[in-house]
Design a protein around this motif. Structure first.
Motif, PDB file in Angstrom:
ATOM      1  N   GLY A 173       0.736  -1.243  -0.089  1.00 42.87           N
ATOM      2  CA  GLY A 173       0.071   0.204  -0.054  1.00 42.87           C
ATOM      3  C   GLY A 173       0.713   1.405   0.055  1.00 42.87           C
ATOM      4  O   GLY A 173       0.374   2.334  -0.035  1.00 42.87           O
ATOM      5  N   THR A 174       2.159   1.088  -0.156  1.00 44.14           N
ATOM      6  CA  THR A 174       2.923   2.303  -0.108  1.00 44.14           C
ATOM      7  C   THR A 174       3.305   3.018  -1.670  1.00 44.14           C
ATOM      8  O   THR A 174       3.825   4.012  -1.582  1.00 44.14           O
ATOM      9  CB  THR A 174       4.177   2.000   0.529  1.00 44.14           C
ATOM     10  OG1 THR A 174       4.954   1.106   0.135  1.00 44.14           O
ATOM     11  CG2 THR A 174       3.820   1.836   2.080  1.00 44.14           C
ATOM     12  N   GLY A 175       3.014   2.021  -2.525  1.00 36.18           N
ATOM     13  CA  GLY A 175       3.279   2.982  -3.776  1.00 36.18           C
ATOM     14  C   GLY A 175       3.901   1.909  -4.812  1.00 36.18           C
ATOM     15  O   GLY A 175       4.397   2.477  -5.987  1.00 36.18           O
ATOM     16  N   LYS A 176       4.465   0.866  -4.456  1.00 32.95           N
ATOM     17  CA  LYS A 176       5.374   0.306  -5.326  1.00 32.95           C
ATOM     18  C   LYS A 176       4.542  -0.099  -6.630  1.00 32.95           C
ATOM     19  O   LYS A 176       5.273   0.289  -7.885  1.00 32.95           O
ATOM     20  CB  LYS A 176       5.790  -1.207  -5.032  1.00 32.95           C
ATOM     21  CG  LYS A 176       6.585  -1.036  -3.601  1.00 32.95           C
ATOM     22  CD  LYS A 176       6.797  -2.725  -3.245  1.00 32.95           C
ATOM     23  CE  LYS A 176       5.851  -3.469  -2.872  1.00 32.95           C
ATOM     24  NZ  LYS A 176       4.793  -3.150  -1.790  1.00 32.95           N
ATOM     25  N   THR A 177       3.388  -0.545  -6.830  1.00 29.93           N
ATOM     26  CA  THR A 177       2.915  -0.935  -7.994  1.00 29.93           C
ATOM     27  C   THR A 177       2.494   0.505  -8.707  1.00 29.93           C
ATOM     28  O   THR A 177       2.964   0.782  -9.975  1.00 29.93           O
ATOM     29  CB  THR A 177       1.533  -1.624  -7.887  1.00 29.93           C
ATOM     30  OG1 THR A 177       1.884  -2.659  -7.213  1.00 29.93           O
ATOM     31  CG2 THR A 177       0.936  -1.820  -9.037  1.00 29.93           C
ATOM     32  N   THR A 178       2.157   1.590  -7.987  1.00 32.57           N
ATOM     33  CA  THR A 178       1.609   2.852  -8.807  1.00 32.57           C
ATOM     34  C   THR A 178       2.728   3.574  -9.102  1.00 32.57           C
ATOM     35  O   THR A 178       2.784   4.103 -10.367  1.00 32.57           O
ATOM     36  CB  THR A 178       1.097   3.623  -7.630  1.00 32.57           C
ATOM     37  OG1 THR A 178      -0.099   2.873  -6.984  1.00 32.57           O
ATOM     38  CG2 THR A 178       0.422   4.922  -8.227  1.00 32.57           C
TER      39      THR A 178
ATOM     40  N   LYS B  14      -3.683  -3.202  -6.801  1.00 33.45           N
ATOM     41  CA  LYS B  14      -4.761  -2.729  -5.793  1.00 33.45           C
ATOM     42  C   LYS B  14      -5.787  -1.888  -6.789  1.00 33.45           C
ATOM     43  O   LYS B  14      -5.256  -1.055  -7.508  1.00 33.45           O
ATOM     44  CB  LYS B  14      -4.113  -1.902  -4.553  1.00 33.45           C
ATOM     45  CG  LYS B  14      -3.697  -2.826  -3.539  1.00 33.45           C
ATOM     46  CD  LYS B  14      -3.635  -2.004  -2.134  1.00 33.45           C
ATOM     47  CE  LYS B  14      -2.022  -1.769  -2.286  1.00 33.45           C
ATOM     48  NZ  LYS B  14      -1.320  -2.762  -2.039  1.00 33.45           N
TER      49      LYS B  14
ATOM     50  N   GLU C  42      -4.410   6.532 -12.731  1.00 32.04           N
ATOM     51  CA  GLU C  42      -3.407   5.220 -13.128  1.00 32.04           C
ATOM     52  C   GLU C  42      -4.087   4.615 -14.546  1.00 32.04           C
ATOM     53  O   GLU C  42      -4.389   3.621 -14.493  1.00 32.04           O
ATOM     54  CB  GLU C  42      -3.815   4.417 -11.791  1.00 32.04           C
ATOM     55  CG  GLU C  42      -3.310   5.005 -10.489  1.00 32.04           C
ATOM     56  CD  GLU C  42      -3.199   3.977  -9.523  1.00 32.04           C
ATOM     57  OE1 GLU C  42      -2.501   3.017  -9.665  1.00 32.04           O
ATOM     58  OE2 GLU C  42      -3.643   4.315  -8.265  1.00 32.04           O
TER      59      GLU C  42
ATOM     60  N   ARG D 154      -3.251  13.008   2.730  1.00 29.99           N
ATOM     61  CA  ARG D 154      -2.339  12.152   1.995  1.00 29.99           C
ATOM     62  C   ARG D 154      -1.616  12.888   0.951  1.00 29.99           C
ATOM     63  O   ARG D 154      -2.043  13.667   0.181  1.00 29.99           O
ATOM     64  CB  ARG D 154      -2.906  10.921   1.140  1.00 29.99           C
ATOM     65  CG  ARG D 154      -2.117   9.692   0.422  1.00 29.99           C
ATOM     66  CD  ARG D 154      -2.047   8.787   1.191  1.00 29.99           C
ATOM     67  NE  ARG D 154      -0.777   7.950   0.860  1.00 29.99           N
ATOM     68  CZ  ARG D 154      -1.004   6.802   0.092  1.00 29.99           C
ATOM     69  NH1 ARG D 154      -2.383   6.008   0.485  1.00 29.99           N
ATOM     70  NH2 ARG D 154       0.000   5.973  -0.074  1.00 29.99           N
ATOM     71  N   MET D 155      -0.120  12.678   0.589  1.00 30.67           N
ATOM     72  CA  MET D 155       0.613  13.352  -0.354  1.00 30.67           C
ATOM     73  C   MET D 155      -0.110  13.366  -1.537  1.00 30.67           C
ATOM     74  O   MET D 155      -0.300  12.111  -1.734  1.00 30.67           O
ATOM     75  CB  MET D 155       2.044  12.672  -0.192  1.00 30.67           C
ATOM     76  CG  MET D 155       3.168  13.431  -0.599  1.00 30.67           C
ATOM     77  SD  MET D 155       3.594  14.800   0.266  1.00 30.67           S
ATOM     78  CE  MET D 155       4.273  13.747   1.686  1.00 30.67           C
TER      79      MET D 155
ATOM     80  N   THR E  33       4.182  13.307  -5.840  1.00 35.61           N
ATOM     81  CA  THR E  33       5.071  12.096  -5.753  1.00 35.61           C
ATOM     82  C   THR E  33       5.503  11.678  -7.052  1.00 35.61           C
ATOM     83  O   THR E  33       6.861  11.461  -7.134  1.00 35.61           O
ATOM     84  CB  THR E  33       4.405  11.064  -4.933  1.00 35.61           C
ATOM     85  OG1 THR E  33       3.977  11.331  -3.709  1.00 35.61           O
ATOM     86  CG2 THR E  33       5.177   9.871  -4.815  1.00 35.61           C
TER      87      THR E  33
HETATM   88  N1  LIG Z   1       1.229  10.259  -2.938  1.00 38.49           N
HETATM   89  C1  LIG Z   1       1.179   8.687  -3.157  1.00 38.49           C
HETATM   90  N2  LIG Z   1       1.910   8.028  -3.746  1.00 38.49           N
HETATM   91  C2  LIG Z   1       1.886   6.655  -3.943  1.00 38.49           C
HETATM   92  N3  LIG Z   1       0.586   6.100  -3.937  1.00 38.49           N
HETATM   93  C3  LIG Z   1      -0.366   7.041  -3.411  1.00 38.49           C
HETATM   94  C4  LIG Z   1      -0.209   8.157  -3.176  1.00 38.49           C
HETATM   95  N4  LIG Z   1      -1.160   8.942  -2.691  1.00 38.49           N
HETATM   96  C5  LIG Z   1      -2.270   8.039  -2.680  1.00 38.49           C
HETATM   97  N5  LIG Z   1      -1.789   6.603  -3.320  1.00 38.49           N
HETATM   98  C6  LIG Z   1      -2.597   5.322  -3.504  1.00 38.49           C
HETATM   99  O1  LIG Z   1      -1.938   4.274  -2.574  1.00 38.49           O
HETATM  100  C7  LIG Z   1      -1.954   3.204  -3.097  1.00 38.49           C
HETATM  101  C8  LIG Z   1      -0.685   2.573  -3.221  1.00 38.49           C
HETATM  102  O2  LIG Z   1      -0.803   1.196  -3.464  1.00 38.49           O
HETATM  103  P1  LIG Z   1       0.060   0.443  -4.380  1.00 38.49           P
HETATM  104  O3  LIG Z   1       0.820   1.103  -5.564  1.00 38.49           O
HETATM  105  O4  LIG Z   1      -0.687  -0.964  -4.729  1.00 38.49           O
HETATM  106  O5  LIG Z   1       1.017  -0.140  -3.226  1.00 38.49           O
HETATM  107  P2  LIG Z   1       1.972  -1.412  -3.185  1.00 38.49           P
HETATM  108  O6  LIG Z   1       2.319  -1.773  -4.647  1.00 38.49           O
HETATM  109  O7  LIG Z   1       3.283  -1.208  -2.524  1.00 38.49           O
HETATM  110  O8  LIG Z   1       1.607  -2.421  -2.444  1.00 38.49           O
HETATM  111  C9  LIG Z   1      -2.700   3.430  -4.602  1.00 38.49           C
HETATM  112  O9  LIG Z   1      -3.999   3.013  -4.439  1.00 38.49           O
HETATM  113  C10 LIG Z   1      -2.555   4.809  -4.891  1.00 38.49           C
HETATM  114  O10 LIG Z   1      -3.442   5.255  -5.667  1.00 38.49           O
END
Ligand SMILES: Nc1ncnc2c1ncn2[C@@H]1O[C@H](COP(=O)(O)OP(=O)(O)O)[C@@H](O)[C@H]1O
Ligand SMILES: C=C(OP(=O)(O)O)C(=O)O
Length: 365
Positions: free
Chosen positions: A67-72, A104, A113, A269-270, A275
């Motif tokens: 949930g920290t943004g690896k995929t995104t 996610k 996205e 949230r940032m 980002t």
């Molecule tokens: N500043 C940000 N940077 C990255 N993701 C963000 C940010 N703000 C909100 N999000 C949301 O947080 C979630 C990150 O999830 P994801 O990329 O699947 O994490 P991971 O792959 O690390 O498990 C996404 O739903 C994304 O849209």
């Protein structure tokens, strides 16, 4: 047992039994744990990270807990995706362990996205996502089954993918910390010792829906940004990472994808768009050329400018209305870091205790 789900592994018999779950994530994460055992035995570092490559062949790794943004952030229209979650770093470079992505989908939108949106087509498996039975329209905002809704698609469903999913040694490693306290800067450049300190600490937030019972972000420390998956002591992986980074001249960054302007509940949230600009500036090398100022307590180096990002947001205290509350929260977080790091004080990192001392000194003072 802390939950009603279990993943039981017998390495000798090469068996894995998963009990009590309706979530496919345990299959990939179970095997990921096996890789965290087998790979280091061969001198290969297994990493809970996303990975992509620029047109010039520059590779970046994105470490972070769920949930920290690896995929995104690794799914980036201007770069080739190598993988979104599980990688190995060997003497030859990086390689993806998996053959697809497990994104996610909660509140997924085409605008925010676009690449993940386009990857959802015939052949993609949508998991726990609610849809209207007659029209077959899906509703990504519906949390009725769970907040941790997913789309599993083959990696080639991402249009700009690097096939085969391998690349050269990383130029940048990006530690994604989702700071629920809202005191870490949106981006800072790390020394090698700071990188090891933050990698071993694995400070982040458990984000709603990613673990049983988590309804709102909760500060946690997850060593190597994946404590649940590692099989050896965290310092073993850290020593391998330090060694590889030194050898290949890799630069490390700490990026806060969590809160700004106050802790969760007060701040926001940032912004993802900011980002993304920060990540662009890391990739294109412009951030390296910036001037930096050092923060109190954590000693982090914050760039004075990032193209496309308002300068005032780069220093977290600017975003807090109550400056005393900011300082109090920063000190509280520093104390949590110090308490957590007590678990690692008796361990060497590498062959001598020099790096271990440097690492300790690189933490909050
Ligand atoms: N500043 C940000 N940077 C990255 N993701 C963000 C940010 N703000 C909100 N999000 C949301 O947080 C979630 C990150 O999830 P994801 O990329 O699947 O994490 P991971 O792959 O690390 O498990 C996404 O739903 C994304 O849209
Ligand atoms: C599948 C998982 O990984 P991530 O959320 O990092 O995609 C998980 O942790 O459940």
């Amino acid at each position: 047992m802390t939950s009603s789900t279990s993943i039981d592994l017998n390495l000798k018999r090469r068996e894995m039994v998963i009990l009590g779950t309706q979530y496919a994530g345990e299959m990939k994460k179970g095997l990921f744990s096996v890789m965290h055992y087998l790979m280091p035995k061969r001198g290969i570092l297994s990493l809970h990270s996303g990975c992509n490559m620029g047109k010039a062949g520059d590779v970046a790794l994105f470490f972070g807990l769920s949930g920290t943004g690896k995929t995104t952030l690794s799914t980036d229209h201007n770069r080739y995706l190598i993988g979104d979650d599980e990688h190995c770093w060997s003497n030859n470079g990086v390689s993806n362990i998996e053959g697809g992505c497990y994104a996610k989908c909660i509140d997924l939108s085409q605008e925010k996205e676009p690449d993940i949106w386009s990857a959802i087509k015939f052949g993609t498996v949508l998991e726990n996502i609610v849809f209207e039975e007659h029209s077959r329209e899906v509703d990504y905002s519906d949390k009725g089954v769970t907040e941790n809704t997913r789309a599993a698609y083959p990696i080639e469903y991402i249009s700009n993918v690097k096939l085969p999913c391998v690349g050269p040694h990383p130029r940048n490693v990006i530690l994604l910390a989702c700071d629920a306290f809202g005191v870490l800067p949106p981006v800072s450049k790390l020394t090698l010792a700071q990188t090891m300190y933050h990698f071993i600490s694995g400070y982040t937030a458990l984000v709603a829906g990613t673990e049983d019972g988590i309804k709102e972000p909760q500060a946690t420390f997850s060593a190597c940004f994946g404590a649940a998956f590692i099989m050896l002591h965290p310092t073993k992986y850290a020593a391998m990472l330090a060694d590889k980074m030194k050898k290949h001249g890799t630069t490390a960054w700490l990026v806060n994808t969590g809160w700004s302007g106050g802790s969760y509940g007060v701040g926001q949230r940032m912004k993802l768009s900011y980002t993304r600009k920060i990540i662009d500036a890391i990739h294109n090398g412009s951030l390296l050329k910036s001037t930096y100022s050092e923060t109190p307590i954590f000693g982090l180096h914050i760039p004075d400018n990032v193209e496309g990002v308002p300068s005032e947001i780069l220093h977290p205290e600017n975003m807090w209305v109550d400056k005393n509350a900011y300082m109090g929260t920063l000190k509280k977080l520093a104390a949590l870091f110090k308490r957590n790091f007590e678990n690692f004080l008796d361990y060497k990192v590498g062959n001598d205790s020099k790096l271990a001392q440097e690492i300790l000194a690189a933490g909050p003072q």
